[in-house]
Design a protein around this motif. Sequence first.
Motif, PDB file in Angstrom:
ATOM      1  N   TRP A   1      93.460 -46.400  66.518  1.00 24.95           N
ATOM      2  CA  TRP A   1      92.452 -45.884  67.429  1.00 24.95           C
ATOM      3  C   TRP A   1      92.078 -44.471  66.987  1.00 24.95           C
ATOM      4  CZ3 TRP A   1      89.999 -48.400  71.380  1.00 24.95           C
ATOM      5  CH2 TRP A   1      90.494 -49.665  71.702  1.00 24.95           C
ATOM      6  N   ALA A   2      90.824 -44.098  67.204  1.00 21.29           N
ATOM      7  CA  ALA A   2      90.364 -42.772  66.801  1.00 21.29           C
ATOM      8  C   ALA A   2      89.338 -42.228  67.782  1.00 21.29           C
ATOM      9  CB  ALA A   2      89.746 -42.825  65.402  1.00 21.29           C
TER      10      ALA A   2
ATOM     11  N   GLY B   1      98.858 -43.734  69.887  1.00 15.96           N
ATOM     12  CA  GLY B   1      98.387 -44.273  68.615  1.00 15.96           C
ATOM     13  C   GLY B   1      96.959 -43.888  68.283  1.00 15.96           C
ATOM     14  N   VAL B   2      96.514 -42.739  68.782  1.00 12.14           N
ATOM     15  CA  VAL B   2      95.135 -42.294  68.602  1.00 12.14           C
ATOM     16  C   VAL B   2      95.098 -41.060  67.705  1.00 12.14           C
ATOM     17  CG1 VAL B   2      93.047 -41.453  69.781  1.00 12.14           C
ATOM     18  CG2 VAL B   2      94.546 -43.128  70.917  1.00 12.14           C
ATOM     19  N   GLU B   3      94.200 -41.064  66.725  1.00 16.51           N
ATOM     20  CA  GLU B   3      93.971 -39.879  65.894  1.00 16.51           C
ATOM     21  C   GLU B   3      92.666 -39.227  66.346  1.00 16.51           C
ATOM     22  OE1 GLU B   3      94.710 -36.939  64.245  1.00 16.51           O
ATOM     23  OE2 GLU B   3      96.196 -38.400  63.582  1.00 16.51           O
ATOM     24  N   VAL B   4      92.637 -37.904  66.304  1.00 13.85           N
ATOM     25  CA  VAL B   4      91.461 -37.141  66.722  1.00 13.85           C
ATOM     26  C   VAL B   4      90.846 -36.470  65.502  1.00 13.85           C
ATOM     27  CG1 VAL B   4      90.632 -35.204  68.114  1.00 13.85           C
ATOM     28  CG2 VAL B   4      92.415 -36.722  69.030  1.00 13.85           C
TER      29      VAL B   4
ATOM     30  N   PHE C   1      83.120 -40.123  70.632  1.00 15.75           N
ATOM     31  CA  PHE C   1      83.085 -41.535  70.258  1.00 15.75           C
ATOM     32  C   PHE C   1      84.520 -42.045  70.174  1.00 15.75           C
ATOM     33  CE2 PHE C   1      79.338 -39.449  68.833  1.00 15.75           C
ATOM     34  CZ  PHE C   1      78.311 -40.365  68.955  1.00 15.75           C
ATOM     35  N   ILE C   2      84.818 -43.117  70.905  1.00 20.45           N
ATOM     36  CA  ILE C   2      86.133 -43.764  70.851  1.00 20.45           C
ATOM     37  C   ILE C   2      85.984 -44.985  69.954  1.00 20.45           C
ATOM     38  CG2 ILE C   2      87.958 -44.929  72.144  1.00 20.45           C
ATOM     39  CD1 ILE C   2      87.060 -43.239  74.604  1.00 20.45           C
TER      40      ILE C   2
ATOM     41  N   ILE D   1      85.247 -50.121  65.167  1.00 24.37           N
ATOM     42  CA  ILE D   1      84.124 -50.414  66.054  1.00 24.37           C
ATOM     43  C   ILE D   1      84.078 -49.376  67.177  1.00 24.37           C
ATOM     44  CG2 ILE D   1      83.044 -52.139  67.557  1.00 24.37           C
ATOM     45  CD1 ILE D   1      83.288 -52.983  64.567  1.00 24.37           C
ATOM     46  N   ILE D   2      82.898 -48.832  67.405  1.00 25.43           N
ATOM     47  CA  ILE D   2      82.712 -47.823  68.455  1.00 25.43           C
ATOM     48  C   ILE D   2      82.738 -48.503  69.819  1.00 25.43           C
ATOM     49  CG2 ILE D   2      81.150 -46.079  69.396  1.00 25.43           C
ATOM     50  CD1 ILE D   2      80.078 -45.760  66.460  1.00 25.43           C
TER      51      ILE D   2
END
Length: 187
Positions: free
Chosen positions: A33-34, A65-68, A123-124, A130-131
Amino acid sequence: MSVINTEIKPFKAQAFKNGEFFEVTDADVKGKWAIFFFYPADFTFVCPTELGDVADYYDELQGMGVEVYSVSTDTHFTHKAWHDASETIAKIKYTMIGDPTGTITRNFDNMREDMGLADRGTFIIDPQGIIQAVEVTSEGIGRNAEDLVRKVKAAQYIAAHPGEVCPAKWKEGEATLAPSLDLVGKI
């Protein structure tokens, strides 16, 4: 045209993180996830408050589990100078991407062409690239990282639970909805 449910476009850019310069590509983003957090410019006013707010939630996002990736049309050199000069920006541990050509900003349809600056857009992106969510505000309206975390949790929940949706103000652990003919007109 909306970019929701579209795949991120190819890019390659220089970035700054933890005192280092390095290259980031679209391939680096996929598989987790980003969040792409666009802002108009370094050394400004609302932008550092927002970036600092996201920095306060970065450890929680990493745990999910998200990168920024923060992105402006400044260079990676400018990001380093701002990081070195500002107490607020110095606490950032996430990747700061320089986009001086505007390629990434345009890929997300988030460029103010008349100024050469990114809009204030969030934007996630899911692990397939996929956005899943977009938020864009005008110049003077800062965003809220706490609500961004809530939106990421909702996006992750619905990805893991096909057939369910998260209603307004949904928070982790609260009831969701399973859309069906039986619900029509009853909410």
